[in-house]
Design an enzyme around this catalytic site. Structure first.
Site, PDB file in Angstrom:
ATOM      1  N   SER A 107       0.814  -1.212   0.000  1.00 41.19           N
ATOM      2  CA  SER A 107       0.000   0.000   0.000  1.00 41.19           C
ATOM      3  C   SER A 107       0.850   1.266   0.000  1.00 41.19           C
ATOM      4  CB  SER A 107      -0.945  -0.038   1.208  1.00 41.19           C
ATOM      5  OG  SER A 107      -1.895   0.991   1.149  1.00 41.19           O
ATOM      6  N   ASP A 247      -2.454   6.322  -3.624  1.00 39.59           N
ATOM      7  CA  ASP A 247      -1.269   5.730  -2.993  1.00 39.59           C
ATOM      8  C   ASP A 247      -0.791   4.556  -3.835  1.00 39.59           C
ATOM      9  OD1 ASP A 247      -3.316   3.955  -2.369  1.00 39.59           O
ATOM     10  OD2 ASP A 247      -2.507   3.476  -0.394  1.00 39.59           O
ATOM     11  N   ASP A 249      -1.167   1.373  -3.984  1.00 41.23           N
ATOM     12  CA  ASP A 249      -2.083   0.377  -4.553  1.00 41.23           C
ATOM     13  C   ASP A 249      -3.432   0.988  -4.907  1.00 41.23           C
ATOM     14  OD1 ASP A 249      -2.973   0.690  -1.932  1.00 41.23           O
ATOM     15  OD2 ASP A 249      -3.575  -1.397  -1.739  1.00 41.23           O
TER      16      ASP A 249
END
Length: 458
Positions: A107, A247, A249
């Site tokens: 992430s 961000d 992902d």
């Protein structure tokens, strides 16, 4: 009520995460994880399939190959999606009628971290009970391998990006276009570096893309939803109407208005929720957010006859709260936006499209509608610790009790929680007196650091 957070050694608040090529993010552990997941989610006599997506981290190749080997060894067919946002993997798991989906990503973390998230056949994240069962099997390692005639097949799904692009565009009315809007989009050199600009361009926007040159090691580095300085600068420099930051992902969204001012997750939720409420689309007369969301959001919603349901931190708990309360809007101050009419997990791009829909319908600037409420002063510190267990120390507990008493007197609140993905303890306070909460949080931080230092030197 939020789901109970059980004690686990592998799974955190969002899958398994850690330093790449260090336990548990090693090829052998990823192999075992895939084999365990295959064994648990093999149900029925049909040919089983798993889809695997990833972000742009260099270590993603290593993990992808290990997972693929594990699933194939158990007789599960594998469809490789390549770099795609986490919500696209969830969506394609359901659309392709796969039995399981896996996203390889850490992430918003730096490139040297990585991890995996699982989705069931409906595109939902696994429950606590499922993760506990999976973790138990991973650690025990008793697997029933497929015979040589039933080893899984592996293929790359070449049109995965195109499928998600079309799905994302379809979340806007067919007649709606973004012509005349100049948009800067920052993809954090991550999973959405191709699909997000493509969606906006196909909808007619004048797109300026930044953070779209991944090299395997620059994901989230000085860009994206967790570092908006470059986006703010770019919006002002190019005289753009707004900026969108995702961000690594692409399950988070932070926006920037035409003046370079940041619009966070709380404001985005408020904007979408009130718009949907006006159109009769908001379900449950509420939205769901975490304990981190600002008290100002709650006051704003209440003033409009709407409620804020709070959950534990983590988008999985927001989703569970949305399901139990019959809501279709939820999210986190950090930018996770869950719009369950369209997606089963956080989707930064689709949330951004809903904000753009409001702008087009109203013919207003983001600066005019992007701050629907005045936030209550909120102050947070991320305190790095050797072990989160030190929070049980008597001196820390005494400091927390004192802080809570002071905030209660001020009509505010204190939230202290360990990060589920990093060796951090997050200390947050909010109240109308900004100076008081600043002092309270700094005092708590000082005590934690003092005890941490004592324990480190012991």
């Amino acid at each position: 009520m939020p789901a109970t957070q059980h004690s686990r050694t592998l799974f955190g608040t969002d899958g398994i995460r850690g330093k790449a090529n260090q336990y548990p993010i090693t090829p052998d552990m990823m192999l075992k994880t895939a084999m365990a997941a295959a064994q648990i989610f093999t149900r029925g006599n049909h040919r089983h399939t798993v889809v695997i997506g990833k972000d742009t981290r260099q270590s993603g190749y290593m993990i992808e190959m290990a997972l693929t080997s594990g699933f194939a060894a158990m007789g599960i067919d594998v469809a490789l999606l390549g770099p795609l946002p986490t919500p696209a993997v969830a969506n394609l798991t359901r659309a392709l009628r796969a039995d399981l989906g896996v996203m390889i990503s850490a992430s918003h973390n730096p490139y040297h971290d990585n991890g995996i998230k699982f989705f069931n056949s409906e595109g939902n994240k696994l429950t606590d009970a499922e993760e506990i069962a999976l973790e138990k099997l991973i650690l025990e390692g008793a697997f029933n391998l497929a015979d040589p005639y039933h080893v899984g097949k592996v293929r790359r799904l070449e049109d995965a990006m195109g499928r998600y692009v079309e799905y994302a565009k379809a979340t806007l009315p067919r007649s709606m276009r973004l012509d005349g809007l100049k948009i800067v989009i920052d993809c954090a050199h991550g999973a959405a570096y191709k699909v997000a600009p493509q969606v906006l361009w196909e909808l007619g926007a004048d797109v300026i893309s930044i953070g779209v040159s991944p090299d395997g090691m620059n994901i989230n580095e000085g860009c994206g939803a967790t570092s908006t300085a470059l986006l703010r600068e770019s919006v002002v420099k190019h005289h753009a109407h707004l900026g969108i930051a995702l961000d690594g992902d692409a399950d988070r969204l932070i926006m920037v208005d035409e003046n370079g001012n940041v619009i966070n997750g709380d404001a985005i939720m408020a904007l979408i929720a009130t718009s949907w409420h006006q159109h009769g689309l908001l379900k449950g007369n509420s939205i769901v957010a975490t304990q981190m969301s600002n008290l100002g959001l709650e006051r704003y919603l209440n003033s409009r006859g709407l409620d804020l349901v709070r959950t534990a931190v983590g988008d999985r708990y927001v989703i569970e709260g949305m399901q139990s309360h019959g809501c279709n809007v939820g999210g986190e101050q950090s930018g996770h936006m869950i719009l369950s009419d369209y997606c089963t997990t956080g989707d930064g791009l689709i949330a951004a499209l809903q904000v753009l829909r409001v702008l087009v319908e109203r013919g207003q600037k983001l600066s005019e509608i992007g701050r629907p409420f005045t936030p209550v002063p909120q102050f947070m510190r991320n305190v790095r610790v050797q072990s989160k267990t030190i929070m049980a120390h008597g001196e820390i507990q005494e400091a927390l009790h004192k802080a809570e008493s002071e905030l209660k007197r001020l009509g505010g609140r204190l939230l202290v929680r360990p990060s589920g993905t990093e060796p951090l303890v997050r200390v947050m306070a909010e109240a109308d007196d900004a100076q008081a909460i600043n002092n309270i949080v700094q005092n708590v931080e000082a005590v934690i650091l003092k005890v941490n230092g004592q324990c480190s030197n012991a």
